[in-house]
Design a protein around this motif. Structure first.
Motif, PDB file in Angstrom:
ATOM      1  N   VAL A 102     -11.828  -1.532 -13.267  1.00 63.81           N
ATOM      2  CA  VAL A 102     -10.428  -1.713 -12.851  1.00 63.81           C
ATOM      3  C   VAL A 102     -10.349  -2.155 -11.397  1.00 63.81           C
ATOM      4  O   VAL A 102      -9.573  -3.047 -11.039  1.00 63.81           O
ATOM      5  CB  VAL A 102      -9.634  -0.406 -13.066  1.00 63.81           C
ATOM      6  N   ASP A 103     -11.126  -1.495 -10.531  1.00 58.98           N
ATOM      7  CA  ASP A 103     -11.111  -1.823  -9.104  1.00 58.98           C
ATOM      8  C   ASP A 103     -12.518  -1.669  -8.553  1.00 58.98           C
ATOM      9  O   ASP A 103     -12.970  -0.553  -8.296  1.00 58.98           O
ATOM     10  CB  ASP A 103     -10.133  -0.915  -8.365  1.00 58.98           C
ATOM     11  N   ALA A 104     -13.194  -2.777  -8.387  1.00 64.51           N
ATOM     12  CA  ALA A 104     -14.582  -2.746  -7.900  1.00 64.51           C
ATOM     13  C   ALA A 104     -14.669  -2.343  -6.439  1.00 64.51           C
ATOM     14  O   ALA A 104     -15.755  -2.085  -5.931  1.00 64.51           O
ATOM     15  CB  ALA A 104     -15.235  -4.110  -8.106  1.00 64.51           C
ATOM     16  N   GLY A 105     -13.532  -2.265  -5.761  1.00 66.29           N
ATOM     17  CA  GLY A 105     -13.546  -1.906  -4.347  1.00 66.29           C
ATOM     18  C   GLY A 105     -13.480  -0.423  -4.075  1.00 66.29           C
ATOM     19  O   GLY A 105     -13.485  -0.002  -2.922  1.00 66.29           O
ATOM     20  N   GLY A 106     -13.432   0.385  -5.102  1.00 66.15           N
ATOM     21  CA  GLY A 106     -13.340   1.824  -4.897  1.00 66.15           C
ATOM     22  C   GLY A 106     -11.932   2.255  -4.522  1.00 66.15           C
ATOM     23  O   GLY A 106     -10.989   1.460  -4.507  1.00 66.15           O
ATOM     24  N   THR A 107     -11.772   3.534  -4.205  1.00 64.22           N
ATOM     25  CA  THR A 107     -10.441   4.080  -3.906  1.00 64.22           C
ATOM     26  C   THR A 107     -10.075   3.930  -2.434  1.00 64.22           C
ATOM     27  O   THR A 107      -8.931   3.641  -2.109  1.00 64.22           O
ATOM     28  CB  THR A 107     -10.363   5.552  -4.328  1.00 64.22           C
ATOM     29  N   ALA A 108     -11.019   4.154  -1.533  1.00 64.32           N
ATOM     30  CA  ALA A 108     -10.883   3.788  -0.111  1.00 64.32           C
ATOM     31  C   ALA A 108      -9.598   4.296   0.533  1.00 64.32           C
ATOM     32  O   ALA A 108      -8.922   3.560   1.236  1.00 64.32           O
ATOM     33  CB  ALA A 108     -10.985   2.263   0.032  1.00 64.32           C
ATOM     34  N   TRP A 109      -9.277   5.570   0.296  1.00 64.80           N
ATOM     35  CA  TRP A 109      -8.085   6.192   0.873  1.00 64.80           C
ATOM     36  C   TRP A 109      -6.833   5.367   0.532  1.00 64.80           C
ATOM     37  O   TRP A 109      -6.079   4.938   1.391  1.00 64.80           O
ATOM     38  CB  TRP A 109      -8.221   6.371   2.380  1.00 64.80           C
ATOM     39  N   ALA A 110      -6.625   5.182  -0.760  1.00 67.58           N
ATOM     40  CA  ALA A 110      -5.530   4.326  -1.229  1.00 67.58           C
ATOM     41  C   ALA A 110      -4.169   4.845  -0.793  1.00 67.58           C
ATOM     42  O   ALA A 110      -3.290   4.058  -0.424  1.00 67.58           O
ATOM     43  CB  ALA A 110      -5.585   4.213  -2.754  1.00 67.58           C
ATOM     44  N   ALA A 111      -3.958   6.153  -0.827  1.00 66.62           N
ATOM     45  CA  ALA A 111      -2.649   6.694  -0.444  1.00 66.62           C
ATOM     46  C   ALA A 111      -2.319   6.358   1.001  1.00 66.62           C
ATOM     47  O   ALA A 111      -1.171   6.028   1.332  1.00 66.62           O
ATOM     48  CB  ALA A 111      -2.619   8.208  -0.653  1.00 66.62           C
ATOM     49  N   GLU A 112      -3.309   6.429   1.875  1.00 61.10           N
ATOM     50  CA  GLU A 112      -3.107   6.105   3.289  1.00 61.10           C
ATOM     51  C   GLU A 112      -2.803   4.612   3.464  1.00 61.10           C
ATOM     52  O   GLU A 112      -1.898   4.225   4.206  1.00 61.10           O
ATOM     53  CB  GLU A 112      -4.376   6.476   4.084  1.00 61.10           C
ATOM     54  N   ARG A 113      -3.550   3.773   2.769  1.00 65.41           N
ATOM     55  CA  ARG A 113      -3.359   2.331   2.917  1.00 65.41           C
ATOM     56  C   ARG A 113      -2.003   1.888   2.367  1.00 65.41           C
ATOM     57  O   ARG A 113      -1.287   1.099   2.991  1.00 65.41           O
ATOM     58  CB  ARG A 113      -4.493   1.580   2.208  1.00 65.41           C
ATOM     59  N   VAL A 114      -1.638   2.410   1.188  1.00 63.14           N
ATOM     60  CA  VAL A 114      -0.382   1.994   0.560  1.00 63.14           C
ATOM     61  C   VAL A 114       0.816   2.541   1.321  1.00 63.14           C
ATOM     62  O   VAL A 114       1.886   1.915   1.346  1.00 63.14           O
ATOM     63  CB  VAL A 114      -0.365   2.439  -0.918  1.00 63.14           C
ATOM     64  N   ARG A 115       0.659   3.675   1.981  1.00 60.74           N
ATOM     65  CA  ARG A 115       1.776   4.251   2.738  1.00 60.74           C
ATOM     66  C   ARG A 115       2.325   3.259   3.767  1.00 60.74           C
ATOM     67  O   ARG A 115       3.541   3.255   4.036  1.00 60.74           O
ATOM     68  CB  ARG A 115       1.326   5.542   3.422  1.00 60.74           C
ATOM     69  N   LYS A 116       1.481   2.424   4.303  1.00 59.66           N
ATOM     70  CA  LYS A 116       1.930   1.456   5.306  1.00 59.66           C
ATOM     71  C   LYS A 116       2.929   0.455   4.729  1.00 59.66           C
ATOM     72  O   LYS A 116       3.670  -0.193   5.481  1.00 59.66           O
ATOM     73  CB  LYS A 116       0.720   0.720   5.889  1.00 59.66           C
ATOM     74  N   GLU A 117       2.957   0.323   3.422  1.00 60.08           N
ATOM     75  CA  GLU A 117       3.917  -0.566   2.773  1.00 60.08           C
ATOM     76  C   GLU A 117       5.299   0.072   2.661  1.00 60.08           C
ATOM     77  O   GLU A 117       6.263  -0.594   2.263  1.00 60.08           O
ATOM     78  CB  GLU A 117       3.420  -0.945   1.378  1.00 60.08           C
TER      79      GLU A 117
END
Length: 437
Positions: A298-313
């Protein structure tokens, strides 16, 4: 197996199983997995079908019944119940800052924890099923929240061991990445905030006052943790449960006392906040949370603190900006941020381990869409409308993708409906399975 214990209306029996840490290496290191058998008093010798309860989480131990209480009361009318402490939780071999330190450094700890996701939990359950029910035995699953995610993994890996499945609190998006999950979650949090402030308009100013204080100077919690404004916003987790809004409101009521130098945040408030935000009793919830969405296809890039990254949106969650603009400060919800591993004493020793898990890019898939499309196990799912924790659209799409699934969509209950409905939610699903609805 222990000597049975009698409690009001029930008889419980302890089971401890020695199981492989790595199911790909069954002769290797072993761990203990604990489960509590519960049966109605007087029916100990009856040939009852088994129901396996899969708790929410990740990292949540099974409930501890005091008698015929909550959903267990309804289940015991029809089943012999097994309450599983999923690996790493409760009385199973624990995984926390104290025990993980024995594994070595962060790299060794992270590698160890890769074996604590749903696929390993399901394979544990299968070995337990064979021991208790025999090779051909089947049991019913009841998966609450993350337990429902585990149920989908079970149907992907070992459906032959399942007679029927009940799911409460949502179905995982089969092809949803961690980013997808949080991109859908933040707008739900906005809606829950609006509903909260509509009920308690006086709390707009109360929250602004607390947030302003924390922006200027974070507070120290009784356990030595640090309460930043972002951590304070995490109390929005309460808004996803039936009585959570009231709990939050009453907590805010006692926020301030008059100290030597003027108003200050009260010990009562800080202790209450700590009770809701500390991960001391469930560190794996934080450490493994985003990994439950990790699937390399589904995502070869891993999770990588997704909640933190998406919060900026979603700049509306910036507390300092909201204060400057005189806008309500919004609470967040089921999001795990890297700063938690700096502020929470129970998580600090696991900071580097958590970063390694966030960087991991080779998470095996947890679901088999093709096998689920051909599923032959009846599935009955309670989906709560606008559930804070699990996206309703994902739940309904998954229900369509898993053959044999019937869905009951309701706004009568929040995410904790199974626990607080007095057995009504489970009863509805059982009646659906019996053809009564």
């Amino acid at each position: 197996m222990s000597t049975p214990t009698r409690l009001p209306g029930i008889v419980t029996t302890d089971h401890v199983f020695r199981l492989p840490l790595d199911h790909q290496a069954p002769e290797g290191e072993q761990i203990e997995v604990y489960a509590r058998e519960v049966v109605a008093a007087g029916r100990e010798q009856d040939d009852l079908p088994w129901l396996l309860f899969l708790q929410g989480g990740p990292g949540g131990k099974a409930n501890r019944p005091a008698g015929r209480d909550a959903w267990v009361d309804r289940a015991l009318d029809d089943y012999r119940v097994l309450l599983l402490d999923q690996r790493g939780t409760g009385r199973s071999t624990p995984a926390n800052r104290q025990t993980l330190a024995r594994r070595g450094g962060p790299a060794e700890q992270a590698e160890y924890l890769t074996r604590f996701r749903a696929d390993s939990i399901v394979r544990d359950a299968e070995l337990i099923r064979r021991q208790l029910l025999g090779e051909q035995g089947q049991w019913t699953l009841l998966g609450q929240s993350y337990g429902g995610f585990c149920t989908l993994t079970y149907l992907s890996i070992a459906p032959d061991g399942v007679r029927e499945a009940f799911v409460t609190g949502g179905l995982a998006g089969l092809r949803s990445s961690a980013e997808d999950v949080y991109r859908a979650a933040y707008p739900r949090n906005v809606r829950k905030n609006k509903a909260y402030y509509a009920r308690y308009p006086q709390d707009v100013a109360a929250v602004q006052r607390i947030a302003g204080s924390l922006v200027r100077q974070p507070a120290e919690l009784p356990d030595g943790g640090v309460l930043t404004v972002e951590a304070f916003q995490g109390l929005g987790l309460l808004l996803g449960s039936g009585g959570g809004a009231q709990v939050l409101h009453y907590l805010l009521e006692e926020a301030w006392v008059e100290g030597v130098d003027g108003p200050e945040l009260s010990d009562t408030f800080l202790a209450g906040v700590q009770s809701h935000l500390s991960f001391a009793q469930g560190p794996m919830y934080a450490v493994l949370h985003e990994s439950i969405y990790g699937q390399r296809s589904v995502d070869a890039g891993g999770t990588a603190w997704a909640a933190e990254r998406v919060r900026k949106e979603f700049p509306e969650f910036d507390a300092a900006a909201a204060l400057t603009a005189g806008q309500p400060v919004l609470f967040t919800g089921e999001m795990i941020y890297p700063a938690l591993f700096e502020n929470d004493p129970a998580l600090r020793p696991l900071r580097d381990t958590a970063h390694l898990l966030a960087d991991r890019t080779d998470w095996p898939d947890l679901y088999d869409p093709a096998r689920l499309a051909a599923n032959r196990v009846p599935v009955y799912a309670a989906v709560y409308h606008d559930d804070l924790y699990v996206d309703t659209a994902d739940s309904l799409a998954t229900a369509d993708a898993v053959a044999g699934t019937r869905v009951w969509v309701t706004n009568e209950w929040e995410h904790d409906g199974l626990r607080v409905s007095g057995g009504a939610v489970l009863d509805r699903l059982i009646r659906m399975a019996r053809g009564e609805l």
